[in-house]
Design an enzyme around this catalytic site. Structure first.
Site, mmCIF file in Angstrom:
data_model
loop_
_atom_site.group_PDB
_atom_site.id
_atom_site.type_symbol
_atom_site.label_atom_id
_atom_site.label_comp_id
_atom_site.label_asym_id
_atom_site.label_seq_id
_atom_site.Cartn_x
_atom_site.Cartn_y
_atom_site.Cartn_z
ATOM 1 N N LEU A 111 0.808 -1.224 0.000
ATOM 2 C CA LEU A 111 0.000 0.000 0.000
ATOM 3 C C LEU A 111 0.838 1.270 0.000
ATOM 4 C CD1 LEU A 111 -2.773 -0.918 2.592
ATOM 5 C CD2 LEU A 111 -2.902 -0.979 0.090
ATOM 6 N N ARG A 112 2.139 1.149 0.202
ATOM 7 C CA ARG A 112 2.962 2.353 0.306
ATOM 8 C C ARG A 112 2.892 3.196 -0.965
ATOM 9 N NH1 ARG A 112 7.630 5.128 -0.105
ATOM 10 N NH2 ARG A 112 8.274 6.218 1.770
ATOM 11 N N ARG A 113 3.050 2.574 -2.096
ATOM 12 C CA ARG A 113 3.028 3.336 -3.346
ATOM 13 C C ARG A 113 1.682 4.048 -3.550
ATOM 14 N NH1 ARG A 113 6.160 2.717 -8.313
ATOM 15 N NH2 ARG A 113 5.149 4.060 -9.822
#
Length: 139
Positions: A97-99
């Site tokens: 989910l970071r991107r």
């Protein structure tokens, strides 16, 4: 001899309870407001950074192989026995989910409760506990 910055690791682990509280509150009180959506984004981001920062400290301190990505950090600490596979799987979903959170924030669905939000509290506590056990065992 390893140089493990235990103080840095423990500072990051100490931040986990507040993030867990945020996830529990959001899961319990979710009504899809913009403010809750933004709070959820921040809590997810903090969870990602906590896990990857601790993982990076462990990788550096114990001279594990170099990580090439956020997911690789999780895979390395799983392979080295810091965390179990049962925990690694949802953490891989988390770091993925970071991107979207950091680079594609304009497309994030802020009014929806993300499925991981309700699950992350206990997983972060488990992560903290497994890291602490690993440190006790290895140091």
């Amino acid at each position: 001899m390893y140089y493990v910055n235990r103080e840095q690791i423990m500072q990051r682990l100490a931040a986990i309870p507040e993030t867990v509280d945020a996830f529990e509150h959001l899961s319990r009180e979710w009504d899809g407001t913009l403010l809750q959506g933004l709070a959820q984004e921040r809590a997810l981001h903090l969870a990602i950074e906590s896990v990857t920062d601790v993982g990076s400290c462990l990788i550096d301190g114990f001279l594990m192989r170099d990580a090439s990505s956020y997911s690789d950090i999780i895979e390395i600490i799983r392979d080295e026995g810091v965390i179990g596979s049962d925990l690694a799987e949802p953490l891989l979903l988390l770091v993925a989910l970071r991107r979207p959170l950091v680079q594609e924030y304009y497309a994030w669905r802020r009014r929806e409760l993300h499925p991981l939000t309700a699950r992350l509290g206990p997983l972060l506590v488990q992560f903290r506990d497994e890291v602490e056990r690993y440190l006790e065992r290895e140091l």
